[in-house]
Design an enzyme around this catalytic site. Structure first.
Site, short mmCIF file in Angstrom:
data_model
loop_
_atom_site.label_atom_id
_atom_site.label_comp_id
_atom_site.label_asym_id
_atom_site.label_seq_id
_atom_site.Cartn_x
_atom_site.Cartn_y
_atom_site.Cartn_z
N SER A 132 0.64 -1.44 -0.27
CA SER A 132 -0.06 -0.30 0.05
C SER A 132 0.88 1.40 0.06
O SER A 132 2.47 1.25 0.57
CB SER A 132 -0.86 0.10 1.60
OG SER A 132 -1.57 0.76 1.65
N TYR A 145 -2.23 -1.60 10.81
CA TYR A 145 -2.63 -1.41 8.64
C TYR A 145 -1.25 -0.68 8.41
O TYR A 145 -1.05 -0.87 7.68
CB TYR A 145 -4.37 -1.16 8.09
CG TYR A 145 -4.02 -1.15 6.74
CD1 TYR A 145 -4.42 -2.29 6.23
CD2 TYR A 145 -3.54 0.18 5.96
CE1 TYR A 145 -4.56 -2.48 4.73
CE2 TYR A 145 -3.77 -0.64 4.55
CZ TYR A 145 -4.49 -1.69 3.71
OH TYR A 145 -4.25 -1.97 2.63
#
Length: 237
Positions: A132, A145
């Protein structure tokens, strides 16, 4: 000359980028093992759906058993499964929630890569880890995350060094904001899961070590010049 049909393992295959990857590889005739916590639905005859909770050692062992039963090994492993929880660290947080997020996002791809390494072909195989942009700079509302994706990006680089000269390509796929359940209600100009999947398929075929389509490519370039600006942008996501 007939092109060899390849075997692809895709995690997080029930929706979003994972489901789009299943369709993309199945459509070109490859054999696909589609893995998710709930058995993925598919109409492709060349897709083997498998229910396995990859946040657990038992789920990883189950997938390894399925792969071991196939005599031809696998050509590509795509570690795509992941979850994102919004966590405020000044408020009470269930430790089990943190454990589950770390297990699926970081521990699972590491353990799964290790478990399936014996079945990857020594020449021409690929491991893809979907990270990400928040691996660059954290998203404050999703601290766990962000930390797991930064860890997965680091693991990807370390694995690439270890696989150098062994015939296994290690790819980091860095999606921009993609129109999935995870991003519902936020952001504009999102990439479709199908476009992200197509970029990964093309990148693997070309032997790329990084796949960063759409806005991801721009953000990575901008981060080299103005990391503070990029950090501020990602903090608002």
């Amino acid at each position: 000359m007939t092109q060899k049909r390849k075997t692809i393992v895709i995690t997080g295959a029930s929706r979003g980028i994972g489901a789009a990857l299943v369709n993309a590889y199945a459509a070109q005739g490859d054999e696909v093992i589609a893995v998710a916590r709930s058995r993925p639905k598919t109409s492709w005859p060349n897709v083997q759906p498998l229910a396995a909770d990859l946040a657990t050692d038992a789920g990883i062992a189950r997938l390894a058993e399925v792969v071991a039963a196939r005599s031809q090994g696998i050509d590509t492993l795509i570690n795509n499964a992941g979850i994102q929880n919004q966590i405020t660290l000044t408020e009470p947080v269930d430790p089990a929630t943190i454990d589950a997020e770390i297990a699926l996002n970081l521990s699972s791809p590491i353990k799964l890569t290790l478990a399936l390494m014996p079945f990857l072909h020594t020449q021409g195989s690929t491991v893809v880890n979907v990270t990400s942009l928040v691996a660059l700079h954290p998203k404050p509302s999703a601290p766990v995350y962000s930390a797991t994706k930064a860890g997965l990006a680091s693991f990807t680089r370390a694995l690439r060094h270890q696989m150098s000269g062994k015939g296994i390509t290690v790819v980091e796929a860095i999606p921009p904001l993609v129109a999935t359940d995870m991003t519902a209600g936020r952001g504009r100009g999102k990439l479709t899961p199908e476009d992200m999947a197509a970029a990964i398929v093309a990148g693997v075929a070309a032997g790329a070590t990084r796949v960063a389509p759409g806005k991801s490519k721009l953000v990575l370039r901008l981060n080299r010049l103005l990391p503070g600006l990029v950090a501020g942008i990602l903090a608002r996501e």
